[in-house]
Design an enzyme around this catalytic site. Sequence first.
Site, PDB file in Angstrom:
ATOM      1  N   ASN A   1       0.749  -1.265   0.049  1.00  0.00           N
ATOM      2  CA  ASN A   1      -0.063  -0.048   0.099  1.00  0.00           C
ATOM      3  C   ASN A   1       1.090   1.195   0.053  1.00  0.00           C
ATOM      4  O   ASN A   1       1.411   1.481   0.842  1.00  0.00           O
ATOM      5  CB  ASN A   1      -0.873  -0.085   1.278  1.00  0.00           C
ATOM      6  CG  ASN A   1      -1.769   1.308   1.281  1.00  0.00           C
ATOM      7  OD1 ASN A   1      -1.693   2.029   0.518  1.00  0.00           O
ATOM      8  ND2 ASN A   1      -2.486   1.533   2.450  1.00  0.00           N
TER       9      ASN A   1
ATOM     10  N   LYS B   1       0.077   4.258  -0.274  1.00  0.00           N
ATOM     11  CA  LYS B   1      -0.247   5.342   0.294  1.00  0.00           C
ATOM     12  C   LYS B   1      -0.385   6.590  -0.718  1.00  0.00           C
ATOM     13  O   LYS B   1      -0.148   6.405  -2.051  1.00  0.00           O
ATOM     14  CB  LYS B   1       0.069   5.547   1.938  1.00  0.00           C
ATOM     15  CG  LYS B   1      -0.137   4.312   2.671  1.00  0.00           C
ATOM     16  CD  LYS B   1       0.216   4.480   4.181  1.00  0.00           C
ATOM     17  CE  LYS B   1      -0.105   3.289   4.829  1.00  0.00           C
ATOM     18  NZ  LYS B   1      -0.032   3.276   6.376  1.00  0.00           N
TER      19      LYS B   1
ATOM     20  N   HIS C   1      -9.451   1.242   4.878  1.00  0.00           N
ATOM     21  CA  HIS C   1      -8.317   1.611   5.520  1.00  0.00           C
ATOM     22  C   HIS C   1      -8.414   2.253   6.789  1.00  0.00           C
ATOM     23  O   HIS C   1      -9.224   3.336   6.683  1.00  0.00           O
ATOM     24  CB  HIS C   1      -7.199   2.110   4.558  1.00  0.00           C
ATOM     25  CG  HIS C   1      -5.824   2.118   5.387  1.00  0.00           C
ATOM     26  ND1 HIS C   1      -5.316   3.057   6.254  1.00  0.00           N
ATOM     27  CD2 HIS C   1      -4.722   1.056   5.318  1.00  0.00           C
ATOM     28  CE1 HIS C   1      -4.078   2.580   6.338  1.00  0.00           C
ATOM     29  NE2 HIS C   1      -3.741   1.393   5.725  1.00  0.00           N
TER      30      HIS C   1
ATOM     31  N   GLU D   1      -6.876   4.756   7.914  1.00  0.00           N
ATOM     32  CA  GLU D   1      -6.715   6.202   7.560  1.00  0.00           C
ATOM     33  C   GLU D   1      -7.928   6.719   6.835  1.00  0.00           C
ATOM     34  O   GLU D   1      -8.099   7.921   7.252  1.00  0.00           O
ATOM     35  CB  GLU D   1      -5.354   6.249   6.684  1.00  0.00           C
ATOM     36  CG  GLU D   1      -4.110   6.143   7.576  1.00  0.00           C
ATOM     37  CD  GLU D   1      -2.979   5.540   6.756  1.00  0.00           C
ATOM     38  OE1 GLU D   1      -2.922   5.660   5.414  1.00  0.00           O
ATOM     39  OE2 GLU D   1      -2.024   4.995   7.366  1.00  0.00           O
TER      40      GLU D   1
ATOM     41  N   GLU E   1      -5.578  -4.965  10.799  1.00  0.00           N
ATOM     42  CA  GLU E   1      -4.338  -3.746  10.793  1.00  0.00           C
ATOM     43  C   GLU E   1      -4.501  -2.935  12.149  1.00  0.00           C
ATOM     44  O   GLU E   1      -5.326  -2.062  12.018  1.00  0.00           O
ATOM     45  CB  GLU E   1      -4.143  -2.685   9.710  1.00  0.00           C
ATOM     46  CG  GLU E   1      -3.995  -3.261   8.346  1.00  0.00           C
ATOM     47  CD  GLU E   1      -3.040  -2.328   7.277  1.00  0.00           C
ATOM     48  OE1 GLU E   1      -2.216  -2.619   6.734  1.00  0.00           O
ATOM     49  OE2 GLU E   1      -3.889  -1.084   7.361  1.00  0.00           O
TER      50      GLU E   1
ATOM     51  N   GLY F   1       2.809   2.442  10.819  1.00  0.00           N
ATOM     52  CA  GLY F   1       3.623   3.407  10.677  1.00  0.00           C
ATOM     53  C   GLY F   1       4.338   4.026  11.915  1.00  0.00           C
ATOM     54  O   GLY F   1       4.930   5.012  11.985  1.00  0.00           O
TER      55      GLY F   1
ATOM     56  N   SER G   1       3.509  -2.096  10.407  1.00  0.00           N
ATOM     57  CA  SER G   1       5.039  -2.007  10.543  1.00  0.00           C
ATOM     58  C   SER G   1       5.588  -3.491  10.273  1.00  0.00           C
ATOM     59  O   SER G   1       6.603  -3.842  11.052  1.00  0.00           O
ATOM     60  CB  SER G   1       5.323  -1.671  11.765  1.00  0.00           C
ATOM     61  OG  SER G   1       5.133  -0.208  12.236  1.00  0.00           O
TER      62      SER G   1
HETATM   63  P1  13P Z   1       3.046   0.488   7.473  1.00  0.00           P
HETATM   64  O1  13P Z   1       3.533  -0.844   7.138  1.00  0.00           O
HETATM   65  O2  13P Z   1       3.749   1.749   7.122  1.00  0.00           O
HETATM   66  O3  13P Z   1       2.876   0.502   9.104  1.00  0.00           O
HETATM   67  O4  13P Z   1       1.769   0.702   7.242  1.00  0.00           O
HETATM   68  C1  13P Z   1       0.894  -0.468   7.212  1.00  0.00           C
HETATM   69  C2  13P Z   1      -0.574   0.075   6.567  1.00  0.00           C
HETATM   70  O5  13P Z   1      -1.183   0.695   6.840  1.00  0.00           O
HETATM   71  C3  13P Z   1      -0.674  -0.945   5.266  1.00  0.00           C
HETATM   72  O6  13P Z   1      -1.881  -0.519   4.944  1.00  0.00           O
END
Ligand code: 13P
Length: 244
Positions: free
Chosen positions: A9, A11, A95, A97, A166, A172, A208
């Site tokens: 992903n 982002k 997601h 976010e 997640e 992150g 992560s």
């Molecule tokens: P990270 O791997 O950067 O922690 O992000 C995970 C994520 O949100 C994947 O959709």
Amino acid sequence: MRGKLVVGNWKMNGGLAANAALLGEIAAGWTNTPGRELAVCVPYPYLMQAQAALSSTSVSWGAQDVSEHPSGAFTGEVSAGMLAEFGCRYAIVGHSERRQYFGDSDGVVAAKAKAALGKGIIPIVCVGETLGERDAETTETVVLRQLGAVLERLGEDVRRIVVAYEPVWAIGTGLTATPEQAQAVHATLRSSVARSGAPEVPLLYGGSVKADNAQALFAMADIDGGLIGGASLKSTEFLAIARA
Ligand code: 13P
């Protein structure tokens, strides 16, 4: 046997030149392996670039969201039909976010999953608890509520989805759920999809994931792969995770 799936992903990261290098390295570094699949979910404007770079490879691509609506006066939205025109195999929905910053409710996430499936796109349905919810010991309630909205809306079509667990506190942050913590939630999710007649739905872990923790996570009984954020932007790291 459930196969393994690793999805990047990106982002809101990337640029034409950087993407060309990254996509080229991923395509060159990935060998088609039965039972293992690799995919990248890129920002909308780069779907055509991903399609051009990956269509003759065994790496799939997709989007990071999709509209719940088929067409019309929804400024800024992108429909499942449009994603299908660019060869998307996957669309991430729900997601954390999107839920946190853009107000995607459980109902909207379910509608987005339905819209994706309607155009032959596999929704990757994300669920996960915040740190506060984990501390309050409501993890199970939260993820079952989030997933339940989708199961209810999709009925039999649940067999065609992917679910990603997640934990919000692990995204992150460098904090990863331990393999045992992740497995415990995955076992709950597995029972839930099994009760809906879809025990084989791939269950990904995200938060992560790095080359050095992927193997331990992916070795757990109900973890079928990963949804990778930051580490999917570096080809060597991403490919190492995919091989784990
Ligand atoms: P990270 O791997 O950067 O922690 O992000 C995970 C994520 O949100 C994947 O959709």
